[in-house]
Design an enzyme around this catalytic site. Structure first.
Site, mmCIF file in Angstrom:
data_model
loop_
_atom_site.group_PDB
_atom_site.id
_atom_site.type_symbol
_atom_site.label_atom_id
_atom_site.label_comp_id
_atom_site.label_asym_id
_atom_site.label_seq_id
_atom_site.Cartn_x
_atom_site.Cartn_y
_atom_site.Cartn_z
ATOM 1 C CB ALA A 27 -0.901 -0.005 1.232
ATOM 2 C CG HIS A 45 -8.442 -0.385 -1.442
ATOM 3 N ND1 HIS A 45 -7.678 -0.664 -2.543
ATOM 4 C CD2 HIS A 45 -9.249 0.628 -1.798
ATOM 5 C CE1 HIS A 45 -8.011 0.159 -3.534
ATOM 6 N NE2 HIS A 45 -8.963 0.964 -3.106
#
Length: 167
Positions: A27, A45
């Protein structure tokens, strides 16, 4: 995997890896506790990722790529570039530091020992941004996407949720 905002590119990229693969989700977006919408987007997410995937929050991608084992899913290059532009003061006009970081990233992708799925925004298909910073970001991301595509085996573009194979 390239695509516009809310095109489904992240979800599609997640589907490109098999359920039994060892996946490290990288990420690149920086957390901002004061931005509730951004926190909600991150949570969405996280909620759809398989529990056995490992997550790494990384602003410095080249070392992560060099040390990779298993499959990497990097989401996304646009937020990584934003951080690189911030960290190097590029918004004030000197792009040399940010461009050097982009070259390091392209080299790291080229030599990465693992399978990588990269997600990036395609921002060059719409209107010309009204601000100098918007135009700078659009141009730098377009250039970085093109350089990364040169070293990737496959390139997909998601348009309206439909994947188109470019290579």
């Amino acid at each position: 995997m390239l695509g516009g905002a809310r095109s489904g590119k992240s979800a599609h990229a997640e589907g490109l890896v098999s359920a039994d693969e060892q996946v490290t989700y990288v990420a690149t977006g920086r957390r901002d506790p004061g931005d509730a919408a951004w926190q909600a987007r991150i949570a969405a997410h996280v909620s759809r990722r398989p529990a056995h995937w490992r997550t790494v929050e990384a602003g410095d991608l080249p070392p992560v790529l060099a040390a990779a084992t298993g499959t990497l899913l990097v989401d996304d290059i646009a937020t990584w570039l934003t951080g690189a532009l911030d960290d190097t003061g590029a918004w004030d006009g000197d792009l040399s530091g940010a461009r050097a970081r982009c070259e390091e990233l392209v080299a790291a992708v080229r030599t990465c020992p693992s399978k990588i799925v990269l997600v990036s925004a395609e921002v060059g298909l719409g209107v010309v941004p009204a601000t100098p910073s918007g135009r700078l970001f659009r141009d730098e991301l377009g250039s970085l996407n093109a350089r990364l595509a040169e070293v990737c085996d496959e390139v997909l573009l998601l348009v309206a949720g439909v994947p188109l194979r470019l290579r």
